[in-house]
Enzyme design. Sequence first.
Site, PDB file in Angstrom:
ATOM      1  N   LYS A 161      -6.744  -8.170  13.862  1.00 22.60           N
ATOM      2  CA  LYS A 161      -7.299  -7.454  12.697  1.00 22.60           C
ATOM      3  C   LYS A 161      -6.166  -6.871  11.850  1.00 22.60           C
ATOM      4  CE  LYS A 161      -7.809  -3.280  15.490  1.00 22.60           C
ATOM      5  NZ  LYS A 161      -8.702  -2.585  16.434  1.00 22.60           N
ATOM      6  N   ARG A 218     -18.379   5.693  18.165  1.00 22.13           N
ATOM      7  CA  ARG A 218     -18.005   4.959  16.960  1.00 22.13           C
ATOM      8  C   ARG A 218     -19.045   3.861  16.814  1.00 22.13           C
ATOM      9  NH1 ARG A 218     -11.722   3.050  16.630  1.00 22.13           N
ATOM     10  NH2 ARG A 218     -12.635   1.169  17.494  1.00 22.13           N
ATOM     11  N   HIS A 242     -15.725  -0.057  24.168  1.00 18.14           N
ATOM     12  CA  HIS A 242     -14.331   0.250  23.818  1.00 18.14           C
ATOM     13  C   HIS A 242     -13.992   1.639  24.368  1.00 18.14           C
ATOM     14  CE1 HIS A 242     -10.642  -0.397  21.643  1.00 18.14           C
ATOM     15  NE2 HIS A 242     -10.867   0.467  20.674  1.00 18.14           N
ATOM     16  N   ARG A 288      -9.178  -7.356  25.465  1.00 19.68           N
ATOM     17  CA  ARG A 288      -8.916  -7.436  24.023  1.00 19.68           C
ATOM     18  C   ARG A 288      -7.598  -6.717  23.749  1.00 19.68           C
ATOM     19  NH1 ARG A 288     -13.909  -4.966  24.453  1.00 19.68           N
ATOM     20  NH2 ARG A 288     -12.974  -3.131  23.480  1.00 19.68           N
ATOM     21  N   TYR A 308      16.100  12.981  -5.565  1.00 22.73           N
ATOM     22  CA  TYR A 308      15.180  13.904  -6.234  1.00 22.73           C
ATOM     23  C   TYR A 308      15.122  15.252  -5.526  1.00 22.73           C
ATOM     24  CZ  TYR A 308      13.095  10.029  -8.913  1.00 22.73           C
ATOM     25  OH  TYR A 308      12.872   8.986  -9.756  1.00 22.73           O
ATOM     26  N   CYS A 326      12.805   7.802  -2.076  1.00 24.68           N
ATOM     27  CA  CYS A 326      12.226   7.533  -3.390  1.00 24.68           C
ATOM     28  C   CYS A 326      11.258   6.353  -3.269  1.00 24.68           C
ATOM     29  CB  CYS A 326      13.316   7.185  -4.392  1.00 24.68           C
ATOM     30  SG  CYS A 326      14.630   8.420  -4.490  1.00 24.68           S
ATOM     31  N   ASP A 355      11.654   3.419  -4.476  1.00 24.36           N
ATOM     32  CA  ASP A 355      12.359   2.148  -4.308  1.00 24.36           C
ATOM     33  C   ASP A 355      13.730   2.269  -3.671  1.00 24.36           C
ATOM     34  OD1 ASP A 355      10.451   0.869  -6.299  1.00 24.36           O
ATOM     35  OD2 ASP A 355      11.499   2.291  -7.595  1.00 24.36           O
TER      36      ASP A 355
HETATM   37  C1  LIG Z   1      -8.244  -2.626  17.765  1.00 25.78           C
HETATM   38  C2  LIG Z   1      -9.149  -2.905  18.889  1.00 25.78           C
HETATM   39  C3  LIG Z   1      -8.671  -3.392  20.116  1.00 25.78           C
HETATM   40  C4  LIG Z   1      -7.208  -3.493  20.445  1.00 25.78           C
HETATM   41  O1  LIG Z   1      -6.706  -2.227  20.783  1.00 25.78           O
HETATM   42  P1  LIG Z   1      -5.182  -2.003  21.207  1.00 25.78           P
HETATM   43  O2  LIG Z   1      -5.087  -0.587  21.589  1.00 25.78           O
HETATM   44  O3  LIG Z   1      -4.373  -2.323  19.980  1.00 25.78           O
HETATM   45  O4  LIG Z   1      -4.904  -2.962  22.311  1.00 25.78           O
HETATM   46  C5  LIG Z   1      -9.592  -3.750  21.080  1.00 25.78           C
HETATM   47  N1  LIG Z   1     -10.917  -3.613  20.862  1.00 25.78           N
HETATM   48  C6  LIG Z   1     -11.404  -3.139  19.700  1.00 25.78           C
HETATM   49  C7  LIG Z   1     -12.865  -3.002  19.525  1.00 25.78           C
HETATM   50  C8  LIG Z   1     -10.555  -2.754  18.681  1.00 25.78           C
HETATM   51  O5  LIG Z   1     -11.045  -2.256  17.544  1.00 25.78           O
END
Ligand SMILES: *Cc1c(COP(=O)(O)O)cnc(C)c1O
Length: 357
Positions: free
Chosen positions: A39, A125, A153, A208, A249, A296, A298
């Site tokens: 992602k 979430r 998650h 994941r 600056y 800055c 750039d």
């Molecule tokens: C981003 C994400 C991951 C990966 O998480 P990491 O901490 O980068 O390994 C896994 N599952 C879901 C749903 C995520 O949004």
Amino acid sequence: MAAQTPPRAEVTVDLDAIRHNVALLAARAGEAATMAVVKADGYGHGAVEVARAALRGGATWLGSCSAAEAVALRDAGIDAPILAWLDLPGVDVPPGIDIAVSSIEHLNTLSGRRIHLKIDTGLSRNGCPRELWPDLVAAAAASDNEVYAVWSHLACADEPGHPSVDSQAKRFAEAYQIALDAGLNPKRHLANSAATLDRPDLCFDMVRVGIAMYGLNPLPTKEDLKPAMTFRSSVALTKRIAAGESVSYGQSWTAEKPTNLALVPVGYADGIPRLLSGRFDVLLGGVRRPVRGRVCMDQILVDCGDDVVEVGEEVVLFGPGDRGEPTAREWADTLGTIDYEIVTGMYRPRLTRRYVG
Ligand SMILES: *Cc1c(COP(=O)(O)O)cnc(C)c1O
């Protein structure tokens, strides 16, 4: 070499490092399949190139946030299974892309799809609240969609021993049992990078992995991960300033003695947070040197003391750290954030991205 123009602002991504990291994570995941999470344009590294390297390293699935990100992978000719997990209602997810489902309302818009039912086990979430889960499972079982997996998650996997991990695992087990009782036989996936490294018991059928695949370790423990991203620029101009002269600056820094400054043509428009002003170094000529005054849009100015540096010399802003250069983690620690935010912020049209390995 002589004919090459030195880079103004360049991110290099080491695809061998990605492959190495994926292989390490896949080994730690044991029997579980590995989903490479790409992602946000592969956490700023380039989703398509990272996906290809990850698949060579042993990943068999890809994870994206939106359907648009999944489609970009398909358009590049990548045919591995992809799970897209967060789109607004009504977004058309093309056939052949797996869809995450957290509600009956969403389920009711889908027909003939392969879906992954998401249970909220404590992150609050996305994911289905526990009290609505039995109804979602029953509706999915009665629908013409294929329930490929049940998933969730973790909130605190990067804090080994945090009690929420076990509490989420328990809720996950209960949700899985409800799916079995409804006659489904789904696979299970729960672990992110941190859990893959720290909790082999939670790897189930698939992990994941995101951040660790890019070589950044979410855990306080030491792992053989190789950071894939290096951010470099080159010296554009040098000058000697007298004692008492101020820099950038606001003139927030004043030289106490004469010193050589190197102007490096990158700034906050290139991903250097302005909040790093006065608080970071670069690697220039094999030596870490402080950046003076404000960042800055750039430009930044590096204090070289009495050392003479040449226009065109390489300047490393951050990298794996093996040559002594700062790391993305160091920037994150200085700023009070996480390295995820640093590397993901390097997806910018002003930067050129180059792949090595
Ligand atoms: C981003 C994400 C991951 C990966 O998480 P990491 O901490 O980068 O390994 C896994 N599952 C879901 C749903 C995520 O949004």
